[in-house]
Design a protein around this motif. Structure first.
Motif, PDB file in Angstrom:
ATOM      1  N   THR A   1       0.834  -1.203   0.000  1.00  0.00           N
ATOM      2  CA  THR A   1       0.000   0.000   0.000  1.00  0.00           C
ATOM      3  C   THR A   1       0.869   1.254   0.000  1.00  0.00           C
ATOM      4  O   THR A   1       0.581   2.216  -0.716  1.00  0.00           O
ATOM      5  CB  THR A   1      -0.936   0.001   1.221  1.00  0.00           C
TER       6      THR A   1
ATOM      7  N   SER B   1      -5.085   1.067   6.065  1.00  0.00           N
ATOM      8  CA  SER B   1      -5.588  -0.087   5.313  1.00  0.00           C
ATOM      9  C   SER B   1      -5.693  -1.343   6.170  1.00  0.00           C
ATOM     10  O   SER B   1      -6.262  -2.344   5.722  1.00  0.00           O
ATOM     11  CB  SER B   1      -4.685  -0.361   4.112  1.00  0.00           C
TER      12      SER B   1
ATOM     13  N   PRO C   1      -9.783  -2.602   8.234  1.00  0.00           N
ATOM     14  CA  PRO C   1     -10.756  -3.645   7.862  1.00  0.00           C
ATOM     15  C   PRO C   1     -10.361  -5.051   8.312  1.00  0.00           C
ATOM     16  O   PRO C   1     -11.209  -5.943   8.365  1.00  0.00           O
ATOM     17  CB  PRO C   1     -10.809  -3.560   6.336  1.00  0.00           C
TER      18      PRO C   1
ATOM     19  N   GLY D   1     -12.826  -8.305   9.318  1.00  0.00           N
ATOM     20  CA  GLY D   1     -12.660  -9.571   8.617  1.00  0.00           C
ATOM     21  C   GLY D   1     -12.303 -10.714   9.547  1.00  0.00           C
ATOM     22  O   GLY D   1     -12.793 -11.836   9.396  1.00  0.00           O
TER      23      GLY D   1
ATOM     24  N   GLY E   1     -13.884 -12.876   4.206  1.00  0.00           N
ATOM     25  CA  GLY E   1     -13.211 -11.970   3.282  1.00  0.00           C
ATOM     26  C   GLY E   1     -14.151 -10.884   2.786  1.00  0.00           C
ATOM     27  O   GLY E   1     -13.737  -9.750   2.549  1.00  0.00           O
ATOM     28  N   ALA E   2     -15.424 -11.246   2.628  1.00  0.00           N
ATOM     29  CA  ALA E   2     -16.406 -10.260   2.170  1.00  0.00           C
ATOM     30  C   ALA E   2     -16.578  -9.140   3.197  1.00  0.00           C
ATOM     31  O   ALA E   2     -16.715  -7.966   2.825  1.00  0.00           O
ATOM     32  CB  ALA E   2     -17.748 -10.939   1.906  1.00  0.00           C
TER      33      ALA E   2
ATOM     34  N   THR F   1     -14.312  -8.057   5.180  1.00  0.00           N
ATOM     35  CA  THR F   1     -13.113  -7.225   5.073  1.00  0.00           C
ATOM     36  C   THR F   1     -13.253  -6.235   3.926  1.00  0.00           C
ATOM     37  O   THR F   1     -12.957  -5.045   4.082  1.00  0.00           O
ATOM     38  CB  THR F   1     -11.874  -8.103   4.852  1.00  0.00           C
ATOM     39  N   ILE F   2     -13.722  -6.698   2.786  1.00  0.00           N
ATOM     40  CA  ILE F   2     -13.853  -5.834   1.615  1.00  0.00           C
ATOM     41  C   ILE F   2     -14.917  -4.764   1.835  1.00  0.00           C
ATOM     42  O   ILE F   2     -14.703  -3.583   1.545  1.00  0.00           O
ATOM     43  CB  ILE F   2     -14.154  -6.680   0.366  1.00  0.00           C
ATOM     44  N   VAL F   3     -16.062  -5.165   2.375  1.00  0.00           N
ATOM     45  CA  VAL F   3     -17.142  -4.209   2.603  1.00  0.00           C
ATOM     46  C   VAL F   3     -16.731  -3.161   3.639  1.00  0.00           C
ATOM     47  O   VAL F   3     -16.988  -1.965   3.472  1.00  0.00           O
ATOM     48  CB  VAL F   3     -18.440  -4.934   3.024  1.00  0.00           C
ATOM     49  N   SER F   4     -16.066  -3.605   4.702  1.00  0.00           N
ATOM     50  CA  SER F   4     -15.633  -2.637   5.720  1.00  0.00           C
ATOM     51  C   SER F   4     -14.569  -1.695   5.169  1.00  0.00           C
ATOM     52  O   SER F   4     -14.529  -0.519   5.553  1.00  0.00           O
ATOM     53  CB  SER F   4     -15.128  -3.356   6.966  1.00  0.00           C
ATOM     54  N   SER F   5     -13.723  -2.163   4.263  1.00  0.00           N
ATOM     55  CA  SER F   5     -12.727  -1.258   3.673  1.00  0.00           C
ATOM     56  C   SER F   5     -13.405  -0.199   2.806  1.00  0.00           C
ATOM     57  O   SER F   5     -12.983   0.958   2.789  1.00  0.00           O
ATOM     58  CB  SER F   5     -11.710  -2.042   2.854  1.00  0.00           C
ATOM     59  N   ILE F   6     -14.479  -0.584   2.122  1.00  0.00           N
ATOM     60  CA  ILE F   6     -15.223   0.390   1.325  1.00  0.00           C
ATOM     61  C   ILE F   6     -15.866   1.431   2.240  1.00  0.00           C
ATOM     62  O   ILE F   6     -15.845   2.632   1.947  1.00  0.00           O
ATOM     63  CB  ILE F   6     -16.265  -0.310   0.440  1.00  0.00           C
TER      64      ILE F   6
END
Length: 141
Positions: A21, A73, A76, A80, A86-87, A89-94
């Protein structure tokens, strides 16, 4: 052959995420800055010339922002690991990016210096908490 310590393995994975990152953020900012500089040579948008102090200040800002973003970064990761998904993690990062980088009339939360620093510290704390008891946690939970 000795087995690899789980704590070292997770720490190495987190280090890869942070370094990727950091490097990606610095590289993209330098690429966009260089592109804007070349564009400005052909079609002058900024009338002031680029001087060394201005470039050094800009580079310092880019590096500090990239450092804060790289630790941000890791936030999330908490969601997760809590949901084991994993989903999640992705949604929380958004959600984190939407909250921090939302632009309202030229104002973002990221422009307040305490916000990226606080979130970077929160990301570092999440990373520490995620690897702290990794040896005692059962793998098959």
């Amino acid at each position: 052959m000795y087995p690899i310590n789980r704590k070292k393995l997770i720490a190495a994975k987190l280090l890869v995420v942070v370094l990727f990152t950091l490097i990606a953020d610095i590289a993209t900012n330098l690429f966009v800055g260089a592109g804007f500089y070349v564009f400005n040579l052909f079609m002058p948008v900024v009338s002031e010339p680029l001087t060394l102090p201005v470039a050094a200040k800009g580079l310092l800002t880019v590096v500090m922002s990239a450092l804060a973003t790289s630790f941000l970064s890791l936030i999330p990761l908490y969601f997760g690991m809590r949901k084991k998904s994993g989903a999640a993690t992705i949604v929380s990062s958004i959600f984190v990016v939407t909250l921090v980088c939302q632009n309202v009339n030229g104002f973002t939360l990221y422009s307040i210096i305490a916000v990226p620093i606080g979130l970077a510290l929160l990301g570092a704390a999440v990373a520490f908490m995620s690897i702290r008891n990794i040896e005692r946690v059962d793998v098959l939970q």
